[in-house]
Scaffold this motif. Structure first.
Motif, short mmCIF file in Angstrom:
data_model
loop_
_atom_site.label_atom_id
_atom_site.label_comp_id
_atom_site.label_asym_id
_atom_site.label_seq_id
_atom_site.Cartn_x
_atom_site.Cartn_y
_atom_site.Cartn_z
N ILE A 1 1.20 -1.30 0.00
CA ILE A 1 -0.21 -0.14 0.00
C ILE A 1 0.95 0.91 -0.17
O ILE A 1 1.60 1.56 0.62
N PRO A 2 0.79 1.79 -1.09
CA PRO A 2 1.22 3.12 -0.99
C PRO A 2 0.93 4.52 -0.21
O PRO A 2 0.03 4.63 0.20
N PRO A 3 2.78 4.67 1.08
CA PRO A 3 1.99 5.44 1.68
C PRO A 3 1.47 6.78 1.82
O PRO A 3 0.67 7.21 2.87
N ASN A 4 1.04 7.00 0.40
CA ASN A 4 0.31 8.31 0.11
C ASN A 4 -1.37 7.76 0.43
O ASN A 4 -2.45 8.97 -0.09
N SER A 5 -1.97 6.53 -0.02
CA SER A 5 -2.94 5.85 0.00
C SER A 5 -3.41 6.21 1.37
O SER A 5 -2.59 5.89 2.52
N PRO A 6 -4.87 6.27 1.39
CA PRO A 6 -5.63 6.54 2.98
C PRO A 6 -6.07 5.36 3.26
O PRO A 6 -5.79 5.28 5.03
N TYR A 7 -5.06 4.01 2.69
CA TYR A 7 -5.22 2.41 3.28
C TYR A 7 -3.81 2.43 3.74
O TYR A 7 -4.05 1.68 4.50
N ALA A 8 -2.81 3.52 4.02
CA ALA A 8 -1.45 3.32 4.20
C ALA A 8 -2.28 3.50 6.15
O ALA A 8 -2.35 4.27 6.31
N TRP A 9 -0.85 1.91 6.72
CA TRP A 9 -0.77 2.69 8.27
C TRP A 9 -0.56 3.89 8.64
O TRP A 9 -0.18 4.24 10.17
N ARG A 10 1.04 4.33 7.56
CA ARG A 10 1.37 5.75 8.28
C ARG A 10 1.83 6.20 7.07
O ARG A 10 1.96 5.54 5.49
N GLN B 1 -13.85 1.02 9.23
CA GLN B 1 -13.72 -0.13 10.33
C GLN B 1 -12.74 -1.36 9.13
O GLN B 1 -11.69 -2.16 9.40
N ARG B 2 -13.19 -1.35 7.88
CA ARG B 2 -12.62 -1.75 7.36
C ARG B 2 -11.68 -1.64 6.64
O ARG B 2 -9.56 -2.63 6.62
N THR B 3 -11.08 0.11 7.06
CA THR B 3 -9.82 0.45 6.31
C THR B 3 -8.60 0.31 7.57
O THR B 3 -7.38 -0.24 7.75
N ALA B 4 -9.89 0.30 9.06
CA ALA B 4 -8.69 0.15 10.09
C ALA B 4 -7.72 -1.67 9.42
O ALA B 4 -7.06 -2.04 10.82
N LEU B 5 -8.44 -2.21 9.25
CA LEU B 5 -8.12 -3.64 9.56
C LEU B 5 -7.16 -3.59 8.13
O LEU B 5 -6.07 -4.66 8.48
N TYR B 6 -7.15 -3.50 7.17
CA TYR B 6 -6.43 -3.28 5.87
C TYR B 6 -4.92 -2.36 6.92
O TYR B 6 -4.01 -2.68 6.32
N LYS B 7 -5.03 -1.52 6.98
CA LYS B 7 -4.05 -0.78 7.80
C LYS B 7 -2.94 -1.88 9.36
O LYS B 7 -2.03 -2.16 8.78
N GLN B 8 -4.17 -2.57 10.08
CA GLN B 8 -2.92 -3.28 10.46
C GLN B 8 -2.37 -4.95 9.60
O GLN B 8 -1.43 -4.61 9.91
N ALA B 9 -3.17 -5.07 9.00
CA ALA B 9 -2.43 -6.04 7.88
C ALA B 9 -1.22 -5.48 7.01
O ALA B 9 -0.42 -6.22 7.36
N GLY B 10 -1.18 -4.37 6.71
CA GLY B 10 -0.13 -2.97 6.06
C GLY B 10 0.94 -3.40 7.26
O GLY B 10 1.98 -3.43 6.73
N GLN B 11 0.85 -2.70 8.85
CA GLN B 11 1.40 -2.77 9.60
C GLN B 11 2.22 -3.99 9.79
O GLN B 11 3.46 -4.02 10.14
N MET B 12 1.55 -4.66 9.67
CA MET B 12 1.78 -6.57 10.18
C MET B 12 3.08 -7.21 8.97
O MET B 12 4.26 -7.31 9.56
N LEU B 13 2.94 -6.75 8.14
CA LEU B 13 3.76 -6.62 6.70
C LEU B 13 5.35 -5.61 6.81
O LEU B 13 6.20 -6.44 6.54
N THR B 14 5.34 -4.77 7.34
CA THR B 14 5.93 -3.42 6.98
C THR B 14 7.39 -3.96 7.98
O THR B 14 8.15 -4.64 8.53
#
Length: 538
Positions: free
Chosen positions: A348-357, A483-496
């Motif tokens: 997920i690119p960092p400028n995406s609204p789905y990015a965890w940071r 809530q869905r966005t928050a879950l995507y962010k958790q998944a991205g953080q886990m990968l990072t």
């Protein structure tokens, strides 16, 4: 017919020699919204591909990647961009995605969910026909999706479509298809518009489709073979979108050497080049005969894939150290001349609204040394690894070499093994524990699944974490967008923080087109190669 020039003939010979060494990576764009016109009834029931009467009418495209003998017109598996380009010409999907991942009608004119998003109903265009004369019906759509998720023979798309079941894909009538899921899937139209979801005829087999793709798309293949120069396609005269395609025929040439590829468009031997080597951009910017086409946002990622179950990358400290060692901004500035953006080790690119940071930390050399010391490495015992790479897209080898220099400052010795691009995808990728790879951007639900779920066919890091799979399952079935966005962010953080993928940058896709040509735009997904509107004034 007019003979191809000596220059392009040399390219063909070189390309065959390269391929002989082995084999390897829409809705209309916002400016092309007239692409969704209603269908017209074909005037003929079928068409036989024929050679155009004037060869100069053919649009000539230079591609950067060879699929080698794995090349196929079957959308069941599309591991490389050459194959994706070919399939784009032959088929249509239910819907298409624009550069913002918004779905637009294609073979489906409209769709709607039930009250809780456990059923989605799609209404097909009527009068659309395959190039063998058969009319498109719901049975073709049902078959196309069921073959992708067949438990006995799952496709590369099966992990991304994990929310579907064969029994939940139904033909309501000839022109209505229903998807029924066990739980709500609020983003189903986006999630099923993946690169493999091209509609084939009911009952078509892999053997039939490999060389004889029969679709509803704008062009028809001519005597297709996996390795040939050129790959030729002719206009489908019964195509369902009025006035399209604009060109009478297409010719695709694989020109893997970047300098030769650019010389071919400067000389007019080809009309479009799919990938421009970033080092050549200043030269092309000064050529009045060339138009550069740049994506407006992040396109293909560059990845360094580490097998998390294989030493030394089975040590989390080593993986985290490698991510701290790389100077991402330096690679953006030096290798890609600013035609890239920093990435955060997830898709997920960092400028995406789905990015965890949204801000990626800079290089941390001391932090990397500390982690490596804790893992048992240091000046007297440097970490030594082999990195397998190839110039399968512009800048890859140069970025790998730059990372080697950066890693050496942290007591990591990277031995770079550069192979031929044609060999990378079939004989190196997924077969070595540390390789360069690259992925097109995708909507978050697909991007986070395609090579990271436990059942992913392309598990390039061997990341198999049930808790991660559970996050994606929950996200797919969560109706509330926040809530869905928050879950995507958790998944991205886990990968990072834990994953085996080092993703330092996303490139901006840059293509080149002759100035006498119009109608082609560079999509952020390199595998979405739409030539319906492309034409040249000779």
């Amino acid at each position: 017919m007019k003979k191809i020039s000596h220059f392009l003939s040399v390219i063909l010979i070189l390309s065959f020699l390269l391929v002989a060494c082995g084999s390897p990576t829409a809705a209309p764009s916002p400016t092309q919204q007239n692409a969704t016109n209603p269908p017209v009834e074909p005037t003929q029931p079928t068409v036989e591909p024929t050679q155009p009467t004037v060869e100069a009418q053919c649009l000539k495209i230079g591609l950067s990647i060879s699929s080698g003998e794995t090349n196929s017109l079957d959308p069941f598996a599309i591991p490389t961009s050459e194959q994706a380009v070919m399939i784009n010409q032959v088929y249509n999907r239910l819907m298409d995605l624009d550069n913002n991942f918004v779905v637009h009608p294609e073979l489906a004119e409209s769709w709607e969910p039930n009250g809780d998003a456990t059923e989605w109903t799609f209404h097909l265009r009527q009068g659309v026909k395959f190039t063998d004369g058969k009319e498109l019906t719901a049975a073709d759509v049902v078959y196309s999706y069921k073959r992708l998720i067949d438990p006995a023979d799952p496709s590369e798309a099966a992990s991304s479509l994990s929310f579907l079941s064969p029994e939940g894909i139904l033909a309501v009538d000839n022109y209505t298809v229903k998807f029924v899921t066990k739980k709500p899937v609020a983003e189903l139209p986006v999630l099923i518009t993946i690169k493999n979801a091209w509609i084939v005829e009911d009952g078509a087999t892999k053997e039939q489709l490999r060389l004889n793709g029969v679709g509803t798309g704008p062009f028809i293949p001519v005597d297709f073979q996996p390795v040939q120069q050129p790959h030729k396609f002719v206009k489908n005269p019964n195509y369902w979108e009025p006035g399209l395609p604009k060109s009478e025929c297409l010719e695709f040439y694989v020109i893997q050497e970047p300098t030769t590829r650019i010389a071919s468009i400067q000389s007019g031997e080809v009309d479009i080049v799919e990938y421009v080597d970033f080092a050549t951009i200043p030269t092309l910017m000064g050529d009045p005969n060339i138009t550069l086409l740049k994506t407006s946002s992040a396109s293909t990622s560059l990845t360094f894939a580490m097998w998390v179950d294989t030493a030394p990358f089975n040590d989390l400290k080593v993986r985290q150290a490698m991510k701290k060692l790389i100077d991402r901004q330096a690679i953006v500035d030096t290798v890609y001349l600013g035609y890239a953006m920093v990435a955060d080790d997830n898709p997920i690119p960092p400028n995406s609204p789905y990015a965890w940071r949204s801000v990626v930390p800079g290089r941390d050399l001391e932090g990397a040394k500390k982690l490596l010391a804790e893992a048992g490495y240091g000046p007297d015992n440097p970490l030594k690894v082999d990195l397998y790479t190839a110039d399968f897209m512009p800048g890859v080898v140069a970025a790998a070499q730059m990372f080697k220099e950066q890693a050496a400052e942290g007591n990591v010795e990277i031995n770079i093994i550069v192979g031929p691009s044609a060999d990378h995808w079939s004989n190196v990728w997924l077969k070595q524990p540390f390789v360069n790879s690259g992925w097109d951007p995708r909507p978050p639900g697909e991007a986070l699944a395609i090579c990271y779920r436990s059942d992913a066919l392309y598990a390039e890091t061997h990341w198999k974490v049930p808790a991660y799979d559970a996050l994606l399952d929950e996200a797919n079935t969560t109706v509330d967008p926040s809530q869905r966005t928050a879950l995507y962010k958790q998944a991205g953080q886990m990968l990072t923080e834990q994953g085996g993928e080092l993703i330092p940058i996303f490139t901006l896709g840059v293509a080149a087109m002759r100035s006498n040509c119009t109608g082609y735009e560079r999509h952020i997904q390199s595998g979405r190669f739409d030539l319906r509107y492309a034409t040249c004034n000779r």
